[in-house]
Design a protein around this motif. Structure first.
Motif, PDB file in Angstrom:
ATOM      1  N   VAL A   1       5.999 -15.207  21.138  1.00 35.97           N
ATOM      2  CA  VAL A   1       5.050 -14.013  21.767  1.00 35.97           C
ATOM      3  C   VAL A   1       5.437 -12.564  20.807  1.00 35.97           C
ATOM      4  O   VAL A   1       6.440 -12.516  20.800  1.00 35.97           O
ATOM      5  N   TYR A   2       4.112 -11.801  20.675  1.00 36.26           N
ATOM      6  CA  TYR A   2       4.211 -10.705  19.191  1.00 36.26           C
ATOM      7  C   TYR A   2       3.586  -9.069  19.932  1.00 36.26           C
ATOM      8  O   TYR A   2       2.365  -9.378  20.640  1.00 36.26           O
ATOM      9  N   ARG A   3       4.154  -8.432  20.081  1.00 34.18           N
ATOM     10  CA  ARG A   3       3.081  -7.238  20.032  1.00 34.18           C
ATOM     11  C   ARG A   3       3.369  -6.881  18.869  1.00 34.18           C
ATOM     12  O   ARG A   3       3.417  -6.148  18.178  1.00 34.18           O
ATOM     13  N   THR A   4       1.156  -6.755  18.429  1.00 40.60           N
ATOM     14  CA  THR A   4       0.764  -6.247  16.890  1.00 40.60           C
ATOM     15  C   THR A   4       0.970  -4.801  17.259  1.00 40.60           C
ATOM     16  O   THR A   4       1.164  -4.518  17.798  1.00 40.60           O
ATOM     17  N   ALA A   5       0.166  -4.628  15.867  1.00 37.83           N
ATOM     18  CA  ALA A   5       0.660  -3.455  15.694  1.00 37.83           C
ATOM     19  C   ALA A   5      -1.018  -2.632  16.586  1.00 37.83           C
ATOM     20  O   ALA A   5      -0.325  -1.533  16.292  1.00 37.83           O
TER      21      ALA A   5
END
Ligand SMILES: O=P(O)(O)OC[C@H]1O[C@H](OP(=O)(O)OP(=O)(O)O)[C@H](O)[C@@H]1O
Length: 387
Positions: free
Chosen positions: A324-328
């Motif tokens: 899982v990622y925190r996108t820009a």
């Protein structure tokens, strides 16, 4: 009669006995069959992003449960917001952690529900003091969980003394109606003055001014009875509340008109994000109990997503190890772990345990800061109406 309370012991939890019985049966069946596959399991509430942000809490206790087991664990940091996808991934032989599933999900689900409600309350009155008053609504054995989660969500203080000792925070508080009633109708000054004379200097002098008569009248009497009164608290009961905002403004007006501009106004009693928004410009602080403490646990599940290196899952669940990622742009992206994530995105699942050894430190202040920063980053807007 036993002197013991009906509380499952920490030892039973740690040993995996706080389990649903079907995991005991599962262990027996697997042992009998000589089976112990290498699996990847993930803790997830929603498979896909929902746009409804939750605040992860309970990771410290979940980590203590898994410590010493021969597993590798990755997890979001405590205080991270998420709206879907895994918050934890466990890799190891299934029998190593099979019986821990029940307690693991409980350790994560309930605190996450409470912390999410606290975040909602925090964002409903961002400039105000908001205190956690909800201990009375929950079983005392989970008081520390409630208070820690409330702080994680951004509340400014707690009321439960023993919980404070557990989490290393001092509980605060002033007076209940019981104190006022012990002095009797008409003797409110005696109660306020006894409090002022008795409690330590550092305890704020906040008088409860709704017990017997009109709030504006009692507030003025308190301000005149106690030198350097810090504030008054109105916990006006529902049957007498009418237009509470009007009452609060009238109290403020009366205090100001008599030169008590420096006496703050605190409110409590059944407050929710909606009422906090309605009252935040006319009060200095709030005590919030039931809205936070009575939170529903988040519906986390633990699902096997890989067996012996092959994707596997029950239908309705997404197969394969995920990242899982925190996108820009502040979004939450869920993808397969063996694929590239979005450009400029930060991967959120971080090493927590390696072969039974905890490789991360827990710091409540850092988690509180992370929650506030991540809320800002994702453009968290709170809730506008109670669901
Ligand atoms: O409604 P909640 O958001 O859960 O607020 C928590 C409690 O805080 C107030 O207590 P107070 O000390 O005024 O109550 P008491 O003195 O009448 O017991 C209020 O009456 C609630 O019972």
């Amino acid at each position: 009669m036993s002197e013991e309370f009906d509380i499952v012991s920490p030892e039973a939890i740690r040993e995996g006995r706080a389990t649903d019985a079907y995991f005991d049966r599962t262990m027996e069946a697997l042992e009998h069959a000589g089976k112990n596959p290498d699996v990847v399991a993930e803790v997830t509430a929603n498979q896909f992003a929902t746009g409804r942000w939750k605040l992860l809490a309970g990771l410290k206790d979940a980590t203590a449960l898994l410590e010493g087991r021969s597993v590798d664990v990755d997890a979001l940091p405590e205080g991270q917001l998420f709206d879907g996808g895994p918050v934890m991934r466990i890799e190891g032989s299934y029998r190593e952690f099979c019986r821990l599933e029940t307690a693991l999900l409980g350790f994560l689900s309930h605190p996450t529900g409470v912390a999410t409600r606290a975040l909602e309350a925090r964002h409903a009155a961002p400039e105000s003091t908001v205190l956690s008053f909800g201990s009375r609504h929950v079983h005392p054995s989970i008081g520390a969980m409630v208070e820690r989660s409330a702080l994680l969500g951004g509340l400014d203080g707690i009321s439960n003394v023993a919980a404070g000792e557990v989490i290393g925070r001092e509980a605060g508080g002033t007076m209940p109606h019981a104190l006022m009633i012990c002095f009797g109708r008409g003797n409110q000054e005696q109660a306020w003055q006894a409090f002022d004379a008795a409690v330590p200097e550092e305890t704020p002098r906040i008088a409860l001014t709704d017990t017997y008569s009109d709030e504006a009248d009692e507030a003025l009497r308190a301000a005149e009875a106690v030198d350097d009164l810090a504030g008054v608290r109105l916990d006006t009961t529902g049957s007498r509340r009418g237009d509470f905002r009007h009452i609060v403004r009238e109290v403020r007006w009366t205090l100001d008109a008599h030169g008590h501009d420096d006496v703050d106004l605190f409110l409590s009693g059944g407050l929710t994000p909606t009422t906090l928004r309605e009252l935040r410009d006319v009060a200095d602080g709030f005590g919030v109990g039931s809205y936070v403490a009575n939170a529903d646990p988040l519906d986390f599940a633990l699902d096997i997503v890989e067996v012996d290196g092959e994707p596997a899952a029950k239908r309705g669940k997404l197969t394969g190890m995920k990242s899982v990622y925190r996108t820009a742009d502040g979004g939450h992206h869920i993808g397969l772990a063996d694929r590239d994530g979005p450009e400029d995105a930060e991967s959120l699942l971080e090493p927590l345990i390696r072969d039974g050894t905890v490789v991360r430190e827990f710091d409540l202040d850092a988690a509180i800061d992370r929650a506030a920063a991540d809320a800002e980053r994702v453009g968290y807007e709170g809730v506008t109406a109670e669901e």
